[in-house]
Design an enzyme around this catalytic site. Sequence first.
Site, PDB file in Angstrom:
ATOM      1  N   TYR A  79     -26.097  19.330 -23.603  1.00 46.43           N
ATOM      2  CA  TYR A  79     -24.766  19.243 -23.501  1.00 46.43           C
ATOM      3  C   TYR A  79     -24.176  20.697 -24.492  1.00 46.43           C
ATOM      4  CZ  TYR A  79     -24.448  14.409 -22.068  1.00 46.43           C
ATOM      5  OH  TYR A  79     -24.645  13.189 -21.360  1.00 46.43           O
ATOM      6  N   PRO A  97     -17.930   4.921 -16.492  1.00 47.91           N
ATOM      7  CA  PRO A  97     -17.147   3.574 -16.109  1.00 47.91           C
ATOM      8  C   PRO A  97     -16.089   4.142 -15.049  1.00 47.91           C
ATOM      9  CG  PRO A  97     -16.663   4.583 -18.328  1.00 47.91           C
ATOM     10  CD  PRO A  97     -17.649   5.669 -17.833  1.00 47.91           C
ATOM     11  N   GLY A 146     -13.038   9.487 -12.482  1.00 53.09           N
ATOM     12  CA  GLY A 146     -11.380   9.120 -12.643  1.00 53.09           C
ATOM     13  C   GLY A 146     -10.732   8.307 -11.268  1.00 53.09           C
ATOM     14  N   GLY A 167      -9.343   5.396 -12.194  1.00 53.00           N
ATOM     15  CA  GLY A 167      -8.318   5.423 -13.206  1.00 53.00           C
ATOM     16  C   GLY A 167      -6.859   5.653 -12.691  1.00 53.00           C
TER      17      GLY A 167
END
Length: 322
Positions: free
Chosen positions: A53, A211, A215, A218
Amino acid sequence: MEYKHLGRTGLTVSRLCLGTMNFTWTTEKPDAFKLMDAAHAHGINFFDTANRYGRPAWGDTESLIGEWFSLGGARRHKTVLATKLYGLMGDWPNDGKLSALNIRRALDASLKRLKTDYIDLYQFHHIDRDTPWDEIWRAMEVAVQQGKILYAGSSNFAGWHIAKAQGVARSRNFMGLVSEQSIYNLIERNLELEVLPACQDFGLGVIPWSPLHGGLLGGVLRKQNQGIRRLEGRAAETLEALRPRIERYEAFCDELGHEPGDVALAWLLHQPGVTGPIIGPRTSEQLEASVRALDLTLDATALSRLDEIFPGRKTAPEDYAW
């Protein structure tokens, strides 16, 4: 904050895990520091990162976290730190994967960047099909004996990978894997076929990533209508393919009186075997929204409605045979 043991271990972690993949990418250092401080303020003690990362260079995210630890205030002591290795960190042989040599080098490099002398959960970011498990576990045993790592975890493994890894670990009288990090959400439920049952059988905690499925869970349609979200490329294609289901989902969330992102996180927290999903907030407001999900209880009727909108998988082989 709610807490849970990570799999069969005595390690206690928060039901939400702070993901740091955005740090140095879409979240600059000052905001990342504020997010980590805010996570601790909410009782989130579980942070996840990886050696690959970071931007502009791999490892920059670990270095940023190390800078935050160096500020003191018991930041490291309060954090259950998880990082990962596998991907290439250079263009020279043995700069990636899970050979004993790379495990030693990658671990020492992560410790240096993170400014710590141990890692709580050291995870294999991917299965290494070229390295035998005896070699992998021998290297990890040495790292445990040296006090450099406490637990080992996997990420993106198949169920049979977990079974094989645990079989070899048991033959060596080694604890083996204690967690598996995989994509798991209302849209992507293939984990339920074999990985989730394997984790439950072998005592691994499940740490879902993505999760909200990038998006899409969401409140994406509402945000598009408000002009605050625009999707392109593969994300837009996926949305169009799933639009009828997502329309039903957002309408049901309105019936419940809760935000779609809260419902998606709460659903994961209701699933057997799940320790806690990885959240990747870019702002304090997004972090606050994730924490809200901990107070959301979904009854049997709501869970059944969600299964109707996004059907799950049966445990294999019952999913496709008798």
